[in-house]
Motif scaffolding. Sequence first.
Motif, short mmCIF file in Angstrom:
data_model
loop_
_atom_site.label_atom_id
_atom_site.label_comp_id
_atom_site.label_asym_id
_atom_site.label_seq_id
_atom_site.Cartn_x
_atom_site.Cartn_y
_atom_site.Cartn_z
N ALA A 6 27.77 40.29 34.72
CA ALA A 6 28.01 41.73 34.96
C ALA A 6 29.31 41.90 34.05
O ALA A 6 30.44 41.16 34.35
CB ALA A 6 28.43 42.24 36.27
N GLU A 36 30.87 47.50 37.75
CA GLU A 36 29.95 46.32 37.58
C GLU A 36 30.39 45.00 38.44
O GLU A 36 29.48 44.19 38.84
CB GLU A 36 30.34 45.84 36.00
CG GLU A 36 29.92 47.09 35.17
CD GLU A 36 31.02 47.77 34.77
OE1 GLU A 36 31.98 47.85 35.41
OE2 GLU A 36 30.64 48.94 33.92
N VAL A 39 28.40 45.41 41.61
CA VAL A 39 27.27 44.79 41.68
C VAL A 39 27.15 43.31 41.74
O VAL A 39 26.31 42.68 42.58
CB VAL A 39 26.37 45.33 40.12
CG1 VAL A 39 25.31 44.61 40.09
CG2 VAL A 39 26.26 46.93 40.23
N HIS A 133 24.18 42.79 33.26
CA HIS A 133 24.27 44.14 33.69
C HIS A 133 25.54 44.88 33.44
O HIS A 133 26.79 44.19 33.38
CB HIS A 133 24.46 44.26 35.30
CG HIS A 133 24.56 45.53 35.94
ND1 HIS A 133 23.42 46.43 35.82
CD2 HIS A 133 25.75 46.20 36.29
CE1 HIS A 133 23.96 47.44 36.40
NE2 HIS A 133 25.11 47.40 36.75
N SER A 135 27.58 48.95 32.35
CA SER A 135 27.29 50.28 32.45
C SER A 135 28.13 51.28 31.63
O SER A 135 28.96 50.97 30.61
CB SER A 135 27.99 50.59 33.96
OG SER A 135 29.34 51.31 33.92
N ASP A 165 23.53 50.92 33.74
CA ASP A 165 23.66 51.85 34.45
C ASP A 165 24.37 52.97 33.87
O ASP A 165 25.51 52.72 33.41
CB ASP A 165 24.33 51.68 35.67
CG ASP A 165 24.36 52.56 36.91
OD1 ASP A 165 24.01 53.60 36.63
OD2 ASP A 165 24.52 52.25 38.31
N ASP A 258 26.13 51.70 42.62
CA ASP A 258 26.06 50.33 42.14
C ASP A 258 25.35 49.51 43.14
O ASP A 258 24.58 48.50 42.70
CB ASP A 258 27.69 49.74 42.29
CG ASP A 258 28.56 50.58 41.49
OD1 ASP A 258 28.19 51.28 40.33
OD2 ASP A 258 29.67 50.90 41.96
N ALA A 261 21.74 49.68 42.49
CA ALA A 261 21.33 48.69 41.13
C ALA A 261 21.24 47.26 41.66
O ALA A 261 20.53 46.60 41.10
CB ALA A 261 22.35 49.17 40.05
N ALA A 262 22.37 46.90 42.54
CA ALA A 262 22.36 45.61 42.85
C ALA A 262 21.12 45.53 43.99
O ALA A 262 20.63 44.15 43.57
CB ALA A 262 23.48 45.25 43.71
#
Length: 313
Positions: A6, A36, A39, A133, A135, A165, A258, A261-262
């Motif tokens: 991330a 990030e 996550v 990952h 954003s 994201d 977040d 997403a995780a």
Amino acid sequence: ALDVVALGESMVTFLPTRPGRLADVPSFDRAIGGAESNVACMLAAAGHRVRWVSRVGTDGFGDHLVETIGAHGVDVTRVQRDPDRPTGVYFRTAGERGTDAHEVAYYRAGSAASAMSPATVDLAAARAGRVLHLSGITAALSDGCRELLHALTAPGPGRPLVSFDVNHRPGLWRSPAGPGVLLELARAADLVFVGEDEAEQAWGVTGGPRAIRALLPEPATLVVKHGERGATVLPDAAPATSVPALHVDVTATTGAGDAFAAGFLHATLRGLPPHARLRHGHLWAAAALTTPGDLAAPPSRAHADRLAAVDDA
Ligand code: KDG
């Protein structure tokens, strides 16, 4: 090998000790934030091998971020220290995000992380996981950060699966280019998370998941979030799947996206089917919604698996 890398800016976060206007809050509790790294920390806490790539100052706040994120089990060895720029911080109020009562005061302009660029970041270290990952927040930080996201989402050999994201933060963009940049980056990603309201605010698209999919035809997987109503996953060549969210008493919504997403990535890494990916997203988001800070502990795997299977029986 790493499961997830991330990349993004994190900040020391100051949480209000009481509700009300920022002008009236007398003291704050220190926590950490950063979409990030939130996550990354949740995935590491769930047992995944995760790295966070970023840049912080050589100050105490930088030490605190590196130590706290490292303590979650995240590899922080590629975080750069910038002797000339400070670590970003931010303060916020307790009011619900997305309402006028919610105030955020960022002190991050000219931060160490805003000096990330294709020239300063080790691109191979960022590409070393199965998933990268990112954003949209990063794209708003500086020209160099925006160029970095373009470099990392560009096709090429050794490119991991890129998870993006959108995280449209209108207050962060200092140019009107934001929505266009976010659209370009989302179209270059493999997995995209976007809120239905966010898509309307950024791109003026109404008409639900299908209309958003029409705007974003390229990503193999598109996840459209409908806030407290639930979320829909639209794979490119399969029917859409929707799963309602959980009903919880919300303490603070910051960090819920977040966490969603995780949880979705966690289930994806385990090869679980689309409905289970959404369920894990909702379960992990529920953990964040019921926590005052931006970062929550994910539910245990055994517990989440039992909850995720509830109405499969
Ligand atoms: O999603 C939560 C983040 O917004 C928060 O932790 C801080 O990264 C942050 C930002 O830029 O707003």
